[in-house]
Design a protein around this motif. Structure first.
Motif, PDB file in Angstrom:
ATOM      1  N   THR A  77       8.083   8.833 -42.441  1.00 40.20           N
ATOM      2  CA  THR A  77       8.650   9.572 -43.566  1.00 40.20           C
ATOM      3  C   THR A  77       9.303  10.874 -43.118  1.00 40.20           C
ATOM      4  OG1 THR A  77       7.022   8.642 -45.093  1.00 40.20           O
ATOM      5  CG2 THR A  77       8.123  10.659 -45.779  1.00 40.20           C
ATOM      6  N   ARG A  78       8.568  11.670 -42.362  1.00 34.14           N
ATOM      7  CA  ARG A  78       9.102  12.964 -41.934  1.00 34.14           C
ATOM      8  C   ARG A  78      10.313  12.793 -41.024  1.00 34.14           C
ATOM      9  NH1 ARG A  78       8.697  18.299 -43.679  1.00 34.14           N
ATOM     10  NH2 ARG A  78       9.632  19.585 -42.044  1.00 34.14           N
ATOM     11  N   SER A  79      10.281  11.784 -40.160  1.00 31.62           N
ATOM     12  CA  SER A  79      11.407  11.550 -39.257  1.00 31.62           C
ATOM     13  C   SER A  79      12.681  11.243 -40.035  1.00 31.62           C
ATOM     14  CB  SER A  79      11.087  10.387 -38.310  1.00 31.62           C
ATOM     15  OG  SER A  79       9.987  10.686 -37.488  1.00 31.62           O
ATOM     16  N   LEU A 104      22.265  18.394 -54.158  1.00 29.29           N
ATOM     17  CA  LEU A 104      21.859  17.147 -53.516  1.00 29.29           C
ATOM     18  C   LEU A 104      21.349  16.158 -54.556  1.00 29.29           C
ATOM     19  CD1 LEU A 104      21.071  15.328 -51.089  1.00 29.29           C
ATOM     20  CD2 LEU A 104      18.892  16.577 -51.009  1.00 29.29           C
ATOM     21  N   GLY A 105      21.872  14.946 -54.514  1.00 26.79           N
ATOM     22  CA  GLY A 105      21.389  13.879 -55.376  1.00 26.79           C
ATOM     23  C   GLY A 105      20.616  12.855 -54.562  1.00 26.79           C
ATOM     24  N   ILE A 106      19.395  12.575 -54.962  1.00 25.46           N
ATOM     25  CA  ILE A 106      18.538  11.630 -54.246  1.00 25.46           C
ATOM     26  C   ILE A 106      18.355  10.384 -55.102  1.00 25.46           C
ATOM     27  CG2 ILE A 106      16.258  11.243 -53.239  1.00 25.46           C
ATOM     28  CD1 ILE A 106      16.048  14.265 -52.821  1.00 25.46           C
ATOM     29  N   VAL A 107      18.714   9.239 -54.551  1.00 28.74           N
ATOM     30  CA  VAL A 107      18.519   7.964 -55.238  1.00 28.74           C
ATOM     31  C   VAL A 107      17.312   7.286 -54.599  1.00 28.74           C
ATOM     32  CG1 VAL A 107      19.522   5.738 -55.845  1.00 28.74           C
ATOM     33  CG2 VAL A 107      20.988   7.767 -55.675  1.00 28.74           C
ATOM     34  N   GLY A 108      16.240   7.181 -55.361  1.00 26.90           N
ATOM     35  CA  GLY A 108      14.983   6.664 -54.831  1.00 26.90           C
ATOM     36  C   GLY A 108      14.048   7.823 -54.534  1.00 26.90           C
ATOM     37  N   TYR A 109      13.145   8.105 -55.463  1.00 22.83           N
ATOM     38  CA  TYR A 109      12.291   9.295 -55.359  1.00 22.83           C
ATOM     39  C   TYR A 109      10.866   8.890 -54.971  1.00 22.83           C
ATOM     40  CZ  TYR A 109      11.530  14.267 -56.504  1.00 22.83           C
ATOM     41  OH  TYR A 109      11.283  15.628 -56.451  1.00 22.83           O
ATOM     42  N   GLY A 110      10.779   8.110 -53.885  1.00 23.38           N
ATOM     43  CA  GLY A 110       9.477   7.687 -53.384  1.00 23.38           C
ATOM     44  C   GLY A 110       8.957   8.650 -52.334  1.00 23.38           C
ATOM     45  N   ASN A 111       8.249   8.125 -51.341  1.00 25.63           N
ATOM     46  CA  ASN A 111       7.647   8.980 -50.318  1.00 25.63           C
ATOM     47  C   ASN A 111       8.691   9.793 -49.560  1.00 25.63           C
ATOM     48  OD1 ASN A 111       5.080   7.966 -50.926  1.00 25.63           O
ATOM     49  ND2 ASN A 111       5.306   6.269 -49.493  1.00 25.63           N
ATOM     50  N   GLY A 160      12.026  10.213 -50.527  1.00 28.81           N
ATOM     51  CA  GLY A 160      12.843  10.985 -51.454  1.00 28.81           C
ATOM     52  C   GLY A 160      12.178  12.266 -51.914  1.00 28.81           C
ATOM     53  N   THR A 161      10.883  12.208 -52.205  1.00 35.26           N
ATOM     54  CA  THR A 161      10.190  13.409 -52.671  1.00 35.26           C
ATOM     55  C   THR A 161      10.084  14.456 -51.566  1.00 35.26           C
ATOM     56  OG1 THR A 161       8.080  12.290 -52.198  1.00 35.26           O
ATOM     57  CG2 THR A 161       8.849  12.277 -54.474  1.00 35.26           C
ATOM     58  N   GLN A 162       9.811  14.004 -50.337  1.00 37.52           N
ATOM     59  CA  GLN A 162       9.708  14.976 -49.250  1.00 37.52           C
ATOM     60  C   GLN A 162      11.072  15.580 -48.919  1.00 37.52           C
ATOM     61  OE1 GLN A 162       7.983  15.181 -44.697  1.00 37.52           O
ATOM     62  NE2 GLN A 162       6.909  13.929 -46.189  1.00 37.52           N
ATOM     63  N   LEU A 163      12.111  14.760 -48.998  1.00 36.37           N
ATOM     64  CA  LEU A 163      13.462  15.284 -48.801  1.00 36.37           C
ATOM     65  C   LEU A 163      13.784  16.318 -49.871  1.00 36.37           C
ATOM     66  CD1 LEU A 163      16.251  15.274 -47.471  1.00 36.37           C
ATOM     67  CD2 LEU A 163      16.845  13.317 -48.927  1.00 36.37           C
ATOM     68  N   ASP A 199      15.553   7.524 -60.224  1.00 40.58           N
ATOM     69  CA  ASP A 199      14.683   6.440 -59.784  1.00 40.58           C
ATOM     70  C   ASP A 199      14.442   5.523 -60.973  1.00 40.58           C
ATOM     71  OD1 ASP A 199      12.369   6.274 -57.211  1.00 40.58           O
ATOM     72  OD2 ASP A 199      12.255   4.898 -58.909  1.00 40.58           O
ATOM     73  N   SER A 200      14.399   4.224 -60.710  1.00 41.75           N
ATOM     74  CA  SER A 200      14.159   3.276 -61.797  1.00 41.75           C
ATOM     75  C   SER A 200      12.730   3.357 -62.314  1.00 41.75           C
ATOM     76  CB  SER A 200      14.462   1.847 -61.322  1.00 41.75           C
ATOM     77  OG  SER A 200      13.666   1.520 -60.185  1.00 41.75           O
ATOM     78  N   ALA A 201      11.831   3.911 -61.487  1.00 40.63           N
ATOM     79  CA  ALA A 201      10.444   4.112 -61.912  1.00 40.63           C
ATOM     80  C   ALA A 201      10.278   5.528 -62.459  1.00 40.63           C
ATOM     81  CB  ALA A 201       9.490   3.880 -60.747  1.00 40.63           C
ATOM     82  N   ASP A 202       9.217   5.736 -63.198  1.00 38.03           N
ATOM     83  CA  ASP A 202       8.937   7.053 -63.770  1.00 38.03           C
ATOM     84  C   ASP A 202       8.274   7.919 -62.707  1.00 38.03           C
ATOM     85  OD1 ASP A 202       8.625   9.151 -65.479  1.00 38.03           O
ATOM     86  OD2 ASP A 202       6.906   8.313 -66.548  1.00 38.03           O
ATOM     87  N   ARG A 203       9.014   8.875 -62.156  1.00 40.90           N
ATOM     88  CA  ARG A 203       8.516   9.711 -61.068  1.00 40.90           C
ATOM     89  C   ARG A 203       8.404  11.168 -61.515  1.00 40.90           C
ATOM     90  NH1 ARG A 203       6.830   6.241 -56.904  1.00 40.90           N
ATOM     91  NH2 ARG A 203       8.425   4.642 -56.556  1.00 40.90           N
ATOM     92  N   LEU A 204       7.362  11.823 -61.044  1.00 37.46           N
ATOM     93  CA  LEU A 204       7.163  13.235 -61.343  1.00 37.46           C
ATOM     94  C   LEU A 204       8.062  14.080 -60.449  1.00 37.46           C
ATOM     95  CD1 LEU A 204       5.514  15.483 -62.787  1.00 37.46           C
ATOM     96  CD2 LEU A 204       3.913  15.364 -60.848  1.00 37.46           C
TER      97      LEU A 204
END
Length: 216
Positions: A110-112, A155-162, A164-167, A182-187
């Motif tokens: 993820t960090r990489s 910056l626009g992030i598509v996909g706010y998973g592990n 996307g959130t760290q980015l 994100d298609s899912a409900d993300r905080l």
């Protein structure tokens, strides 16, 4: 003698590691009494069949495709290790039906990926690739036209998973305004703004970073 008929498989459990999985995995398995075959590449369905009869543990990365047909060729398979983030290359429903455990490493790089994305955003925003090409061509261009700091950019992030959130967090620390879809409900983290549609996101940002696996 083909791997499927190696007599050692009757004594020790056998693992097949594909796609250049780190040698440390092989060493740990051998220490635990496993026979290990480690290859630097993925195998197609016909090639993988030569190992199928004797393999109990299969290690892959993102290139290998484990369909129901492929999984059905492994009568002794008990587990699949996806040495990567996703598992969309594996038929999880079929694996569950067959009692094959599947595990992955969702935080392994993820960090990489985040650092690489940030580096590319800075390089593109500051036109470093253009300047580098010009310098290698013997042109010393000191002009800053078209080059910008990332601070204040959107910056626009598509996909706010592990990833996307760290980015989102790292980009915001550099002074960027972050929006995501994100298609899912993300905080939302920090001051990130959630967009209700992809169109809304694309209309309101300067840079877009995609972090999705291709599924609908």
């Amino acid at each position: 003698m083909s791997p499927a008929h190696d007599d050692s498989a009757a004594v020790h459990p056998r693992a097949l590691l594909l796609e250049n999985i780190h040698v440390g995995a092989e060493e740990l398995l051998r220490e635990a009494g496993w026979d290990v075959v480690r290859l630097a590449h993925a195998l197609d369905e016909e090639a993988i069949a030569t190992y199928a009869d004797s393999v109990e543990l299969l290690g892959i990365r993102s290139q290998s495709q484990l369909s129901a047909d492929v999984l059905g060729r492994f009568p002794r398979l008990v587990a699949v290790g996806a040495f990567c983030i996703g598992t969309n290359q594996i038929d999880l429903v079929d694996a569950t039906t067959r009692g094959i455990a599947v595990f992955n490493a969702p935080f392994s790089n993820t960090r990489s990926v985040v650092e690489l994305a940030i580096a590319e955003i800075i390089a593109l925003t500051r036109r470093l690739t253009d300047k580098n090409a010009a310098m290698h061509a013997g042109i010393w261009d000191k002009s800053a036209i078209g080059s910008h700091e990332v601070r204040g950019r959107r910056l626009g992030i598509v996909g706010y998973g592990n990833i996307g959130t760290q980015l989102s967090v790292v980009a915001e620390s550099l002074g960027m305004a972050v929006a995501f879809y994100d298609s899912a409900d993300r905080l939302a983290l920090g001051n990130a703004r959630r967009c209700d549609s992809l169109e809304e996101l694309l209309e309101s940002v300067d840079v877009v970073s995609l972090h999705v696996d291709g599924r609908p």
